[in-house]
Design an enzyme around this catalytic site. Structure first.
Site, PDB file in Angstrom:
ATOM      1  N   ARG A 145       4.012  -0.396  -4.792  1.00 27.51           N
ATOM      2  CA  ARG A 145       3.730  -0.858  -3.432  1.00 27.51           C
ATOM      3  C   ARG A 145       2.448  -1.690  -3.350  1.00 27.51           C
ATOM      4  O   ARG A 145       2.124  -2.246  -2.308  1.00 27.51           O
ATOM      5  CB  ARG A 145       3.611   0.336  -2.479  1.00 27.51           C
ATOM      6  CG  ARG A 145       4.856   1.191  -2.430  1.00 27.51           C
ATOM      7  CD  ARG A 145       4.672   2.306  -1.444  1.00 27.51           C
ATOM      8  NE  ARG A 145       4.635   1.801  -0.105  1.00 27.51           N
ATOM      9  CZ  ARG A 145       5.680   1.675   0.696  1.00 27.51           C
ATOM     10  NH1 ARG A 145       6.872   2.049   0.278  1.00 27.51           N
ATOM     11  NH2 ARG A 145       5.550   1.191   1.903  1.00 27.51           N
ATOM     12  N   GLU A 189       7.782 -15.555 -10.261  1.00 31.83           N
ATOM     13  CA  GLU A 189       7.087 -14.272 -10.073  1.00 31.83           C
ATOM     14  C   GLU A 189       6.782 -13.553 -11.374  1.00 31.83           C
ATOM     15  O   GLU A 189       5.757 -12.887 -11.473  1.00 31.83           O
ATOM     16  CB  GLU A 189       7.812 -13.368  -9.063  1.00 31.83           C
ATOM     17  CG  GLU A 189       9.236 -13.035  -9.372  1.00 31.83           C
ATOM     18  CD  GLU A 189       9.954 -12.227  -8.278  1.00 31.83           C
ATOM     19  OE1 GLU A 189       9.332 -11.783  -7.315  1.00 31.83           O
ATOM     20  OE2 GLU A 189      11.175 -12.053  -8.418  1.00 31.83           O
ATOM     21  N   TRP A 194      -2.594  -2.844  -1.663  1.00 28.99           N
ATOM     22  CA  TRP A 194      -2.262  -4.270  -1.755  1.00 28.99           C
ATOM     23  C   TRP A 194      -3.135  -4.919  -0.686  1.00 28.99           C
ATOM     24  O   TRP A 194      -2.937  -4.706   0.508  1.00 28.99           O
ATOM     25  CB  TRP A 194      -0.779  -4.498  -1.468  1.00 28.99           C
ATOM     26  CG  TRP A 194      -0.342  -5.908  -1.722  1.00 28.99           C
ATOM     27  CD1 TRP A 194       0.043  -6.438  -2.916  1.00 28.99           C
ATOM     28  CD2 TRP A 194      -0.240  -6.967  -0.761  1.00 28.99           C
ATOM     29  NE1 TRP A 194       0.369  -7.760  -2.755  1.00 28.99           N
ATOM     30  CE2 TRP A 194       0.204  -8.120  -1.453  1.00 28.99           C
ATOM     31  CE3 TRP A 194      -0.484  -7.071   0.604  1.00 28.99           C
ATOM     32  CZ2 TRP A 194       0.413  -9.337  -0.829  1.00 28.99           C
ATOM     33  CZ3 TRP A 194      -0.280  -8.290   1.224  1.00 28.99           C
ATOM     34  CH2 TRP A 194       0.170  -9.404   0.513  1.00 28.99           C
ATOM     35  N   ASN A 247      -1.999   2.631   5.571  1.00 36.39           N
ATOM     36  CA  ASN A 247      -1.120   1.519   5.209  1.00 36.39           C
ATOM     37  C   ASN A 247      -0.726   0.834   6.512  1.00 36.39           C
ATOM     38  O   ASN A 247      -0.278   1.499   7.444  1.00 36.39           O
ATOM     39  CB  ASN A 247       0.131   2.037   4.481  1.00 36.39           C
ATOM     40  CG  ASN A 247       1.175   0.957   4.280  1.00 36.39           C
ATOM     41  OD1 ASN A 247       0.839  -0.224   4.198  1.00 36.39           O
ATOM     42  ND2 ASN A 247       2.433   1.343   4.189  1.00 36.39           N
ATOM     43  N   CYS A 282       0.850  -1.178   0.000  1.00 41.02           N
ATOM     44  CA  CYS A 282       0.000   0.000   0.000  1.00 41.02           C
ATOM     45  C   CYS A 282       0.893   1.236   0.000  1.00 41.02           C
ATOM     46  O   CYS A 282       1.894   1.300   0.707  1.00 41.02           O
ATOM     47  CB  CYS A 282      -0.930   0.103   1.188  1.00 41.02           C
ATOM     48  SG  CYS A 282      -2.124  -1.218   1.259  1.00 41.02           S
TER      49      CYS A 282
END
Ligand code: G6P
Length: 571
Positions: free
Chosen positions: A28, A461, A66, A92, A2
């Site tokens: 982020r 990833e 996130w 956050n 975040c």
């Protein structure tokens, strides 16, 4: 995880300008985003989409998410508001006692619209303000909230932003005619090199031309403005299709810059670093993800010089580390904000160990927790997957090992990387052959074992292919059962490592498609070095290029892979 931004300015700024700042923090988290400026509220899922509206404002808070508590929905996107819409917040972190607070607030008549822990913050303040001033409410918040937070809060009728922090990063950028609050310096490093970093349990009241900081008791405190040095890379992709390839191509340049810094601005810190290692009885690295693989290489290099060192994955550090005041803990981290690493370091602090670090983002929390810290100097890395920062982490570790007798000529590292990068077309062909496979195995031994793990991590990833990076010798103890005709196995073979060669033969005999990445023998990819230290870096770069091209073939969102974030500020 975040990203949050607060803007308060003398002059009006456009919606686009505000969102461009938020874009800088998108790495982020990119599940959803939001904006509030006392007139309009935007909350949307997906990657940040800059609104076309021609709207101007002098105050705004923004968020890029996130997801932790609550799915990826418009409702769960920040900002969140109180029932009366007088309080709007972005957050956050994780409010650990949110359920308890929420139950209590519901009893008092509050209506919740999202499933997040963060929404309680808005209602909490609404409730407090019935009997207390906003400043008193901030003090109560810091003392009553369990968990981590960087919160920005706007009270509709006021022209100021309230900012509160514990454990999640928060910084105030001092800019001309405006103040910018943000999760990190990237949000404003293009227009200012001055900042004030929040410490835990502090809060601030920020106006367009003024700011005041307070401690957890509401006592005013004086904070120092820090001037930060930041190697600002060209932030545009320009000729490159993705940041990932741009950042890989920057590797020779950042290596040269780093090595030069050891003779100049980082000379004294480098010497202190070495001294502290020499004085300690026990050396323990702590890191996560790609940085862990770099630290594992560091352990190998030190071990080659007869120096005993270990590394532990940060999230398990507390459970496996035995430390005392004669231990030196070396944190290796790109962001300097990884919560698992911070948590491990707090544990080490309690045991009175010394903390030093290798960090890319200056003034980040981990750098500030360290007695001495070496800057990785890779510049901003926008792609979520670490590439150039890994290369520079390993370069630092090689430079350290060299001080203890590791044989390496670091002056030729950058040119060797350039030669490795020139093999891109060859690597692209390999990518085209294997990008449709479901599983890839990467084998290494000794120094190439950490690299095997790093290559496999990159494949997972970025290319979304299941990959296992493992010790060549361990294969026969189980995993070999999974090898079938045509299974791709990447074998990293340095200096005719015969044991590694045997492991490659073992899988070849079972039909695997073995891709040899080697130096002293004819491999599918020839690594241009005879030095084991450089082999580690160059073989990892092979993996970066391979992954990039496989992901291209698969048409994936390379710079922002699903579910990941670059800075992981939750446990
Ligand atoms: C995340 C990133 C990885 C990174 C890891 C550790 O998982 O996606 O690329 O290696 O965090 O981050 P750090 O900033 O501590 O190096």
């Amino acid at each position: 995880m975040c990203g949050i931004i607060g803007l308060i300015s003398e002059q009006e700024f456009t919606l686009k300008e505000a969102f461009m700042k938020l874009k800088k923090l998108e790495y982020r988290g990119y599940d959803s985003f939001g904006y509030y400026d006392t007139e309009i509220l935007i909350k949307k899922t997906g990657h940040i989409d800059i609104p076309r509206k021609n709207k101007k404002s002098k105050i705004a808070i923004l968020h890029t998410r996130w997801a932790t508590h609550g799915g990826v929905t418009d409702y769960n996107a920040h900002p969140h508001q109180s029932c009366d819409k007088n309080i709007t917040i972005v957050h956050n972190g994780i409010i650990e006692n949110y359920q308890e607070l929420k139950d209590d607030l519901i009893k008092r008549g509050h209506k919740f619209r999202s499933e997040t822990d963060s929404e309680v913050v808005a209602h909490y303040f609404e409730e407090k303000l019935k009997t207390k001033s906003i400043k008193e409410s901030c003090v109560d918040f810091i003392n009553e909230i369990k968990g981590t937070f960087a919160v920005l809060l706007i009270k509709k009728d006021e022209n100021r932003i309230y900012a509160l922090k514990r454990d999640s990063p928060l910084v105030l950028g001092i800019c001309n005619n405006k103040n910018i609050l943000a999760s990190d310096i990237y949000a404003f490093s293009d227009i200012s090199d001055e900042a004030i970093f929040f410490e835990n349990d502090e809060f601030a009241i920020v106006e367009k031309d003024n700011y005041m900081f307070f401690d957890q008791h509401g006592k005013k405190i004086n904070k120092k403005i820090q001037k930060f040095l930041w190697e600002q890379e060209e932030s545009e992709k320009k000729k490159f299709r993705h940041y990932m390839i741009k950042e890989i191509m920057e590797e020779p340049k950042v290596v040269k810059r780093l090595l030069f810094s050891f003779k100049t601005e980082q000379k004294s810190n480098f010497n202190k670093f070495i001294e502290l290692i020499k004085k300690s009885k026990k050396i323990l690295f702590i890191a996560a993800g790609t940085s862990y693989h770099a630290s594992l290489l560091g352990v190998y290099y030190l071990h080659e010089c007869g120096i005993e060192a270990q590394t532990l994955i940060a999230s398990e550090f507390r459970h496996f580390a035995t430390i005392d005041k004669e231990t030196i803990v070396i944190a290796v981290t790109q962001s300097g904000e990884t919560m698992d690493v911070i948590d491990g370091l707090k544990y080490a602090q309690k045991k009175r160990a010394k903390i030093i670090s290798i960090v890319n983002v200056p003034y980040s929390t981990i750098q500030r927790m360290s007695e001495v810290s070496l800057n990785i100097l890779a510049g901003q890395e926008v792609c979520v997957a670490a590439t150039k920062s890994f290369v520079n982490q390993v370069t630092i570790l090689l430079a350290i090992a060299k001080e203890f007798g590791f044989k390496i000529n670091l002056d030729t590292l950058a040119p060797r990387i350039e030669s490795m990068l020139k093999q891109e077309n060859k690597i692209k062909k390999i990518a085209a052959e294997i990008y449709m496979k479901n599983d890839i195995y990467v084998l290494g031994r000794g120094l190439s074992y950490p690299v095997a793990r790093e290559v496999a991590l990159k494949i997972k990833e970025i290319s979304y292919i299941h990959a296992e990076g493992m010790m060549g010798g361990e294969l026969k103890h189980g995993t070999i059962a999974l090898i079938e005709k045509g299974t791709p196995v990447i074998a990293l073979i340095s200096n005719k490592d015969y044991d590694m060669l045997s492991n490659a033969k073992e899988v070849e005999a079972r039909g695997a498609n073995v891709i040899k990445v080697a130096n002293e023998l004819n491999g599918d990819i020839n690594v241009p070095t005879s030095n084991d230290g450089k082999f580690g870096v160059l073989a990892a770069i092979f993996g970066q290029l391979l992954t990039y091209h496989m992901a291209l073939e698969r048409n994936l969102p390379i710079d922002k892979p699903r579910n990941l974030a670059k800075s992981v500020t939750v446990k």
